[in-house]
Every structure is written in structure tokens, then in C-alpha cells.
Design a protein around this motif. Sequence first.
Motif, PDB file in Angstrom:
ATOM      1  N   LYS A   6       6.360  -8.819   4.322  1.00  0.00           N
ATOM      2  CA  LYS A   6       6.739  -7.787   3.466  1.00  0.00           C
ATOM      3  C   LYS A   6       5.526  -6.991   3.280  1.00  0.00           C
ATOM      4  O   LYS A   6       4.854  -6.781   2.680  1.00  0.00           O
ATOM      5  N   HIS A   7       6.384  -5.264   3.820  1.00  0.00           N
ATOM      6  CA  HIS A   7       5.357  -4.288   3.474  1.00  0.00           C
ATOM      7  C   HIS A   7       5.421  -2.474   2.360  1.00  0.00           C
ATOM      8  O   HIS A   7       6.304  -2.656   2.449  1.00  0.00           O
ATOM      9  N   TYR A   8       4.929  -2.998   1.129  1.00  0.00           N
ATOM     10  CA  TYR A   8       5.662  -1.840   0.436  1.00  0.00           C
ATOM     11  C   TYR A   8       4.435  -0.771   0.491  1.00  0.00           C
ATOM     12  O   TYR A   8       3.423  -1.549  -0.341  1.00  0.00           O
ATOM     13  N   LEU A   9       5.377   0.007   0.359  1.00  0.00           N
ATOM     14  CA  LEU A   9       3.687   1.358  -0.396  1.00  0.00           C
ATOM     15  C   LEU A   9       4.634   1.890  -1.396  1.00  0.00           C
ATOM     16  O   LEU A   9       5.744   2.621  -2.069  1.00  0.00           O
ATOM     17  N   ILE A  10       3.626   1.817  -2.732  1.00  0.00           N
ATOM     18  CA  ILE A  10       3.332   2.211  -3.495  1.00  0.00           C
ATOM     19  C   ILE A  10       2.743   3.046  -4.159  1.00  0.00           C
ATOM     20  O   ILE A  10       1.579   3.388  -4.098  1.00  0.00           O
ATOM     21  N   ARG A  11       3.396   4.453  -4.777  1.00  0.00           N
ATOM     22  CA  ARG A  11       2.763   5.244  -5.964  1.00  0.00           C
ATOM     23  C   ARG A  11       2.586   5.181  -7.225  1.00  0.00           C
ATOM     24  O   ARG A  11       2.839   4.291  -7.407  1.00  0.00           O
ATOM     25  N   LYS A  12       1.682   5.875  -7.580  1.00  0.00           N
ATOM     26  CA  LYS A  12       1.438   5.335  -9.049  1.00  0.00           C
ATOM     27  C   LYS A  12       2.882   6.034  -9.919  1.00  0.00           C
ATOM     28  O   LYS A  12       3.174   5.322 -10.940  1.00  0.00           O
ATOM     29  N   SER A  23       7.363  -2.216   6.370  1.00  0.00           N
ATOM     30  CA  SER A  23       7.575  -3.269   6.675  1.00  0.00           C
ATOM     31  C   SER A  23       7.780  -3.364   8.609  1.00  0.00           C
ATOM     32  O   SER A  23       6.629  -3.403   9.438  1.00  0.00           O
ATOM     33  N   GLU A  24       8.462  -2.078   8.683  1.00  0.00           N
ATOM     34  CA  GLU A  24       8.446  -1.985  10.400  1.00  0.00           C
ATOM     35  C   GLU A  24       7.569  -0.983  11.172  1.00  0.00           C
ATOM     36  O   GLU A  24       7.479  -1.028  12.630  1.00  0.00           O
ATOM     37  N   ALA A  25       6.749  -0.371  10.096  1.00  0.00           N
ATOM     38  CA  ALA A  25       6.187   0.178  10.338  1.00  0.00           C
ATOM     39  C   ALA A  25       4.824   0.751   9.634  1.00  0.00           C
ATOM     40  O   ALA A  25       4.101   2.099   9.369  1.00  0.00           O
ATOM     41  N   SER A  26       3.988  -0.349   9.223  1.00  0.00           N
ATOM     42  CA  SER A  26       3.203  -0.300   8.410  1.00  0.00           C
ATOM     43  C   SER A  26       1.757   0.176   9.071  1.00  0.00           C
ATOM     44  O   SER A  26       1.131   1.080   7.803  1.00  0.00           O
ATOM     45  N   GLU A  27       1.140   0.153   9.960  1.00  0.00           N
ATOM     46  CA  GLU A  27       0.210   0.898  10.158  1.00  0.00           C
ATOM     47  C   GLU A  27       0.708   2.588  10.558  1.00  0.00           C
ATOM     48  O   GLU A  27      -0.467   3.097  10.537  1.00  0.00           O
ATOM     49  N   MET A  28       1.493   2.808  10.967  1.00  0.00           N
ATOM     50  CA  MET A  28       1.592   4.612  10.079  1.00  0.00           C
ATOM     51  C   MET A  28       1.293   4.342   8.615  1.00  0.00           C
ATOM     52  O   MET A  28       1.564   6.606   8.746  1.00  0.00           O
ATOM     53  N   PHE A  29       0.873   4.212   8.281  1.00  0.00           N
ATOM     54  CA  PHE A  29       0.821   4.577   6.365  1.00  0.00           C
ATOM     55  C   PHE A  29      -0.769   4.230   6.485  1.00  0.00           C
ATOM     56  O   PHE A  29      -1.113   4.744   5.255  1.00  0.00           O
ATOM     57  N   GLU A  30      -1.551   4.786   6.995  1.00  0.00           N
ATOM     58  CA  GLU A  30      -3.282   4.154   6.903  1.00  0.00           C
ATOM     59  C   GLU A  30      -3.585   5.000   6.149  1.00  0.00           C
ATOM     60  O   GLU A  30      -3.873   4.735   5.326  1.00  0.00           O
ATOM     61  N   LEU A  31      -3.496   6.151   6.545  1.00  0.00           N
ATOM     62  CA  LEU A  31      -3.642   7.680   5.706  1.00  0.00           C
ATOM     63  C   LEU A  31      -3.230   7.229   4.436  1.00  0.00           C
ATOM     64  O   LEU A  31      -4.345   7.964   3.518  1.00  0.00           O
ATOM     65  N   GLU A  32      -2.196   7.250   3.698  1.00  0.00           N
ATOM     66  CA  GLU A  32      -2.286   7.159   2.192  1.00  0.00           C
ATOM     67  C   GLU A  32      -2.183   6.133   1.961  1.00  0.00           C
ATOM     68  O   GLU A  32      -2.454   6.501   1.157  1.00  0.00           O
ATOM     69  N   SER A  33      -2.539   5.077   2.151  1.00  0.00           N
ATOM     70  CA  SER A  33      -2.753   3.555   1.364  1.00  0.00           C
ATOM     71  C   SER A  33      -4.152   4.098   1.387  1.00  0.00           C
ATOM     72  O   SER A  33      -5.157   3.267   2.597  1.00  0.00           O
ATOM     73  N   GLU A  34      -5.187   3.463   0.356  1.00  0.00           N
ATOM     74  CA  GLU A  34      -6.580   3.758  -0.046  1.00  0.00           C
ATOM     75  C   GLU A  34      -6.885   2.432  -0.336  1.00  0.00           C
ATOM     76  O   GLU A  34      -7.826   1.661  -0.112  1.00  0.00           O
ATOM     77  N   VAL A  35      -5.892   0.640  -0.833  1.00  0.00           N
ATOM     78  CA  VAL A  35      -5.909  -0.328  -1.122  1.00  0.00           C
ATOM     79  C   VAL A  35      -4.674  -1.376  -0.191  1.00  0.00           C
ATOM     80  O   VAL A  35      -3.600  -0.806  -0.935  1.00  0.00           O
ATOM     81  N   GLN A  36      -4.915  -2.087   0.391  1.00  0.00           N
ATOM     82  CA  GLN A  36      -3.790  -3.456   0.627  1.00  0.00           C
ATOM     83  C   GLN A  36      -4.262  -4.345   0.074  1.00  0.00           C
ATOM     84  O   GLN A  36      -5.078  -5.397   0.426  1.00  0.00           O
ATOM     85  N   ILE A  37      -3.264  -4.989  -0.545  1.00  0.00           N
ATOM     86  CA  ILE A  37      -3.611  -5.968  -1.443  1.00  0.00           C
ATOM     87  C   ILE A  37      -2.096  -7.595  -0.975  1.00  0.00           C
ATOM     88  O   ILE A  37      -0.840  -6.841  -1.056  1.00  0.00           O
ATOM     89  N   ALA A  38      -2.642  -8.420  -0.549  1.00  0.00           N
ATOM     90  CA  ALA A  38      -2.094  -9.433   0.428  1.00  0.00           C
ATOM     91  C   ALA A  38      -1.952 -10.491  -1.010  1.00  0.00           C
ATOM     92  O   ALA A  38      -2.204 -10.659  -1.576  1.00  0.00           O
ATOM     93  N   HIS A  39      -0.285 -10.679  -1.012  1.00  0.00           N
ATOM     94  CA  HIS A  39       0.198 -11.872  -2.092  1.00  0.00           C
ATOM     95  C   HIS A  39       1.177 -12.830  -1.839  1.00  0.00           C
ATOM     96  O   HIS A  39       2.088 -12.758  -0.621  1.00  0.00           O
ATOM     97  N   ILE A  40       0.576 -13.858  -2.048  1.00  0.00           N
ATOM     98  CA  ILE A  40       0.957 -15.285  -0.927  1.00  0.00           C
ATOM     99  C   ILE A  40       1.166 -16.366  -2.481  1.00  0.00           C
ATOM    100  O   ILE A  40       0.893 -15.709  -3.692  1.00  0.00           O
ATOM    101  N   SER A  41       2.056 -17.222  -2.525  1.00  0.00           N
ATOM    102  CA  SER A  41       2.551 -18.172  -3.520  1.00  0.00           C
ATOM    103  C   SER A  41       3.159 -19.023  -3.112  1.00  0.00           C
ATOM    104  O   SER A  41       3.790 -19.401  -2.002  1.00  0.00           O
ATOM    105  N   ASP A  42       3.546 -19.974  -4.158  1.00  0.00           N
ATOM    106  CA  ASP A  42       3.877 -21.191  -3.633  1.00  0.00           C
ATOM    107  C   ASP A  42       3.324 -22.024  -2.651  1.00  0.00           C
ATOM    108  O   ASP A  42       4.612 -22.321  -1.882  1.00  0.00           O
ATOM    109  N   LEU A  43       2.473 -22.474  -2.779  1.00  0.00           N
ATOM    110  CA  LEU A  43       2.511 -23.568  -1.165  1.00  0.00           C
ATOM    111  C   LEU A  43       2.449 -24.977  -1.519  1.00  0.00           C
ATOM    112  O   LEU A  43       2.831 -25.682  -0.508  1.00  0.00           O
ATOM    113  N   HIS A  44       2.852 -25.430  -2.928  1.00  0.00           N
ATOM    114  CA  HIS A  44       3.324 -26.594  -2.996  1.00  0.00           C
ATOM    115  C   HIS A  44       2.895 -27.748  -1.822  1.00  0.00           C
ATOM    116  O   HIS A  44       3.157 -27.895  -0.990  1.00  0.00           O
TER     117      HIS A  44
END
Length: 356
Positions: A31-37, A46-67
Motif C-alpha cells: 500500500k502506498h499513501y500520499l500524505i500532506r501536512k 498504490s496503483e501509480a506511486s511512481e507518478m507522485f515522485e515530484l510531490e513526495s519529499e520522503v518515503q517511509i516503509a512500515h513493516i510490523s509483526d513478523l513473528h
Amino acid sequence: MAFKILIAIGAILLMVGVYAFIIEPRRLSEKHYLIRKNKERVLDISEASEMFELESEVQIAHISDLHFSRWFKPRRLKKTLRSLREAKPDMIVFTGDLIDDYKKWPVRQTKSLILALKQMQAPLGKVAVLGNHDYKSDGAGFVKEVLESAGFTVLINQELFGSNEEISLSVAGVADPSAKNAQYYYEATLAQWQLLLLHQPDYISQVKNLSMYDLVLSGHSHGGQIRLPKYYPKTDGAKTFTDSLYLPKEETLLSVNTGIGTTHLPLRFGVPPEVIYYHLSSKTEAFPEYVNPFDFKALIKEEKAKKAANKMTAKDTLLPVPTAKKAHSKANEDKIVDMSLFRRRYHQKTKKRTGS
């Protein structure tokens, strides 16, 4: 006749069991979410994340609960590692439960686990907090050592500051409540984005200065791990906030990651493993609400053509993608609807209008 019905029911249950045990736990949702202030709306890109590279200033990947356990070994991280290599996030965040139970941990897997975690790379670093299962059987010290050996900074009631040429981030990490020393208050910093890592999302109610944070990242819930039409188990610590995005405060977005591994039973049904990517933009205006019908696939094709012709500008990156809206549910009216559900409803409505 009754015997044939029993055979059919048995065959269906067998197929469901095979799917839940073998297939779905090995799927990986991105899942890819574009978040403004201004977080009134969040765009699911999610279906076209590469198209928003100019607006996105930083990308954070979030993983959890590997168990990790005897059922879930380090080699099962292959799809997750591939996703991270392709996405190239600026920072990787892990929100707890690295292993299922230290007492049952197969020690011979430790080296493989560290090597797998080391393959996760991000220029602004890798940050983690511990979950309740990490503390189980006095395993917190072992889990912390494994994560640090793999290059993660483990935050236990601590915060850190990071920045690049475009953006600055402050990240605070809360010790899991099972440690009985969780600290929920941190002073504001001058960073452009304030992040809080909290394994069990329901404990967000303990954060008195919640409005200070732009983004709170958590896990723990597994999204119920098994979802059937009339069966949706919830976990203590994640009964109010179970999955997806919420807006508990006007300034604060809460994201609950449903995790990658499994616990109790090595099964997943209706809740595939997931990696979430947050594309942060410092723009202060809210995303406009698009109400006209649109063809998402055609839009993607059109924007890819623009990019190939080197004609894409910053103005072009703001696409008329459906915006996240608050779900009016009895459970929690702050929840933001997953865009995949929105698109499904949109196509259903289209079919009804056309009579197809």
C-alpha cells in the motif's frame, strides 16, 4: 445425497484450509499513501506511486509483526525484501513483534534472521520498537540485540532526529505496555514531521500531546488475522483501531499495519501480509475532493505517456485519484476508507447505471 453433500463440504473446507495455511500467508500486499501536512484526505497511490515522485519529499516503509518462529523462518522475508529494494524508501520503520516467543525460538535461525534484516537498507536509517511478543519469556534483550546487529536503532522510550536536503523528521518510540514502563509524553522538536511509534494502537489514548504528531505508526492487531463474514477476532490493545488509517485528531494520522507473520495459528484468511509506504509532502493545502467519474487505468496510461515524454511537471503530479473519506461505522467514525474498497464500490455503481 447427504454423503455427497458432506464430501463437497469437506472438499471446500480443505481448500479453504490450504489457502489459509499455504497461500494467503505468502501473499504480500503493498500500500502506498500520499500524505500532506493537511491530513483531511489521504491519497491511495498504490496503483501509480511512481507518478507522485515530484510531490513526495520522503518515503517511509512500515513493516510490523513478523513473528518469526518454527512456522515462519527468515527465508520467508524474500517478498518483503524484494518490495523494499524496488520501492527504495528513505526510512524503514518496524513496529514490533520480531519473534513469536523467545522460549520457543530455534536458536540456529538467529544468524539467518540477522542476515535477512541486514538486507533492508534505507539512507535515513532503520528504526524499531519492541512489541508484546518480544517481551514474552524475557526475550526483549535478545530481540533488541538482533535488531541492533542488523542495523536498526531500537527506541525504548526514546526519540531521534533525522533529515536530508528536503525534509526533517523526529521519531519517538514508546516501550510496549507489557514492559510496564511505557512513556507517552515527549517534547516537540523543530522537525517538519513528528512521528510516534507505538506497537499497540489503542494506547494512543494515553498520549496526552497527541496533536503534536503528524503520523502514529502501530501494528499488533494482525487485522484479526482471520476474517469471515460473521467472525472477526480482535486483540486486546487493538480493539478500537484494527487496520488501515484513522484520524483521531485533526492534525494526527494513525496507521495500523496488519503485519506480515502470524501468531497462535499459522493462518491468514482475508487479511494478507502487508508493507505500507507513506509518501510525505510538506504542502499545507488539503487534497481537493474529486467527484466526477474517472477511468483510473486510462489516467495511469496518460500520465505514463507524459512522463516518458519528459513533460511531467509538479502540477501534473496531483492526479484526480479518489480521496480517502471517513467511514461512518459504529466501531470508529474516525476510520479512513481503504481506496481499494472505494474503487470497488465505484465500479459497482457504474455497472448499475449502465445496466450491465
